[in-house]
Design an enzyme around this catalytic site. Structure first.
Site, PDB file in Angstrom:
ATOM      1  CE  LYS A   1      -0.115  -0.575   4.983  1.00  0.00           C
ATOM      2  NZ  LYS A   1      -0.870  -1.096   6.126  1.00  0.00           N
TER       3      LYS A   1
ATOM      4  NE  ARG B   1      -6.220   0.097  12.126  1.00  0.00           N
ATOM      5  CZ  ARG B   1      -5.087   0.098  11.437  1.00  0.00           C
ATOM      6  NH1 ARG B   1      -4.289   1.156  11.474  1.00  0.00           N
ATOM      7  NH2 ARG B   1      -4.724  -0.947  10.712  1.00  0.00           N
TER       8      ARG B   1
ATOM      9  CE1 TYR C   1      11.728  31.738   6.062  1.00  0.00           C
ATOM     10  CE2 TYR C   1      11.828  29.381   5.611  1.00  0.00           C
ATOM     11  CZ  TYR C   1      11.642  30.690   5.179  1.00  0.00           C
ATOM     12  OH  TYR C   1      11.367  30.911   3.862  1.00  0.00           O
TER      13      TYR C   1
ATOM     14  CG  MET D   1       8.464  24.075   0.575  1.00  0.00           C
ATOM     15  SD  MET D   1       7.389  25.135  -0.382  1.00  0.00           S
ATOM     16  CE  MET D   1       6.203  25.637   0.826  1.00  0.00           C
TER      17      MET D   1
END
Ligand SMILES: *Cc1c(COP(=O)(O)O)cnc(C)c1O
Length: 380
Positions: A47, A145, A267, A320
């Site tokens: 998956k 689940r 940053y 980023m």
């Protein structure tokens, strides 16, 4: 996927490279398969684009190693996989989405029926078609689940009107605490799974993910469903990882600069230079899947990269599109403009990096490489 043949996708144009070793995936499957004694079959969880490394490529590699049964999460993944593996047995773990049954049947895809509703829909189709159609049934042994409750499962399995001609091709459950084998939940789930499935010895059973395989033969039953271990990840927190690494991420040095003592990097100005530093600015960031939580600050160290055997800690925030690394102690000749540094691979384990980011290697692997050059090649 961009091809390196076209001029616009020359390796020089990428900020980084994701190398995936398909032979290592096949070797990892063979190792896990070798841990199964008797008749248990080793399937593969493939998956989420094979945990980020490429479903089609990983599928072929696993099939080549001898894997016959594959688990994906959602129907789209199953239909894609069917195109590359026409003969494989393919299960969809998320089960039967409404309105999709005819497509499952048409492409010979098996849902893992996870609720009474799904079971009723499927057996209704079997009854109209007057034949058995292959599907697994998921029984919940405590993770809460997907899955029928043990009581629902037992009642449904003895309800001939409900079942019609349907006979599950597999009954499965899923461990909640496999990554910590000493957790008492494992034993409770094992006992409950034994108990609810005992009346149906003709139906193959499956409980184990990667961790379950490593927890020993009691957990193996008829079929195991490893995922993370195939892709080189760590299945059990407390044990060393014996699987071969499958992915390497390298990112490009754009420049190396000095940071005077006392100045800050990145940053938020969250990290200050405690001495005069050399700082490599590297072309990969959270948009490439490097986890921003592996950023470093004065309060808390972050992740690291390896450069020719030298450890280069992350300095400041992961942005980023770039990161900054402390290369003060790395020889200058390893820091040429354009050179690639290893952010993940044989010398930087995904589980180590994930730990800095307070996550697990599953998340790290599946997030990687959207913007990197992708290469399928041996790692070592
Ligand atoms: C993802 C998944 C697996 C594989 O788990 P790993 O921990 O990656 O080995 C097996 N079974 C189910 C139900 C899953 O969702």
């Amino acid at each position: 996927m961009p091809s390196s043949q076209t001029p616009f996708h020359s390796p020089d144009f990428y900020g980084g490279r994701l190398t995936i070793d398909l032979a290592a995936i096949a070797a990892n499957w063979t190792v896990l398969n070798g841990k199964l004694d008797g008749g248990a079959e080793c399937a593969a969880a493939i998956k989420a684009d094979a945990y980020g490394v490429g479903q089609e490529q990983a599928g072929r590699a696993l099939s080549g190693a001898g894997c016959r049964t594959f688990f994906v999460a959602v129907p789209t993944e199953a239909f894609d996989l069917r195109m590359s593996l026409p003969d494989a047995v393919i299960y969809v773990l998320d089960g039967l989405f409404p309105g999709t049954a005819e497509h499952f049947i048409q492409h010979d895809i098996r849902p893992v029926l996870g609720s009474l509703c799904e079971l009723r829909e499927w057996t209704g189709i079997c009854k109209s078609a007057e034949k058995n159609l292959d599907a697994a049934v998921h029984v919940d042994t405590g993770i809460h689940r997907l899955g029928l409750s043990p009581a629902e499962f037992s009642a449904a399995m003895s309800d001939a009107d409900l079942l019609g001609p349907f006979v599950p091709s597999l009954v499965m459950s899923h461990l909640a605490c496999g990554s910590t084998p000493a957790h008492p939940m494992n034993r409770r789930q094992l006992d409950l799974f034994q108990e609810v499935t005992a009346p149906f010895p003709h139906i193959p059973r499956s409980l184990a993910n990667s961790a379950g395989i490593l927890m020993g033969p009691e957990y193996h039953f008829d079929l195991v469903r490893p995922g993370i271990a195939l892709y080189g990840g760590k299945a059990i927190d407390s044990e060393p990882n014996a699987m071969k690494p499958v992915a390497r991420v390298e990112a490009r040095i754009m420049m190396v600069r000095d940071v005077p003592e006392g100045d800050t990097i990145g940053y938020g100005a969250r990290q200050s230079a405690t001495r005069r530093l050399r700082n490599a600015v590297v072309a990969a960031g959270y948009a490439d899947g490097l986890l921003r939580r592996a950023s470093s600050s004065d309060e808390r160290p972050g992740g690291f990269a390896m450069i020719g055997g030298y450890r280069a800690p992350v300095l400041g925030c992961i942005s980023m599109d770039m990161i900054t690394l402390d290369v003060t102690d790395v020889p200058e000749e390893l820091l040429k403009r354009g050179a690639l540094v290893e952010m993940l691979g044989p010398s930087v384990a995904a589980s180590d990096l994930a730990a800095y980011a307070e996550t697990i290697d599953y998340e790290y692997l599946t997030s990687l490489g959207r913007r990197f050059e992708r290469v399928y090649a041996p790692l070592i």
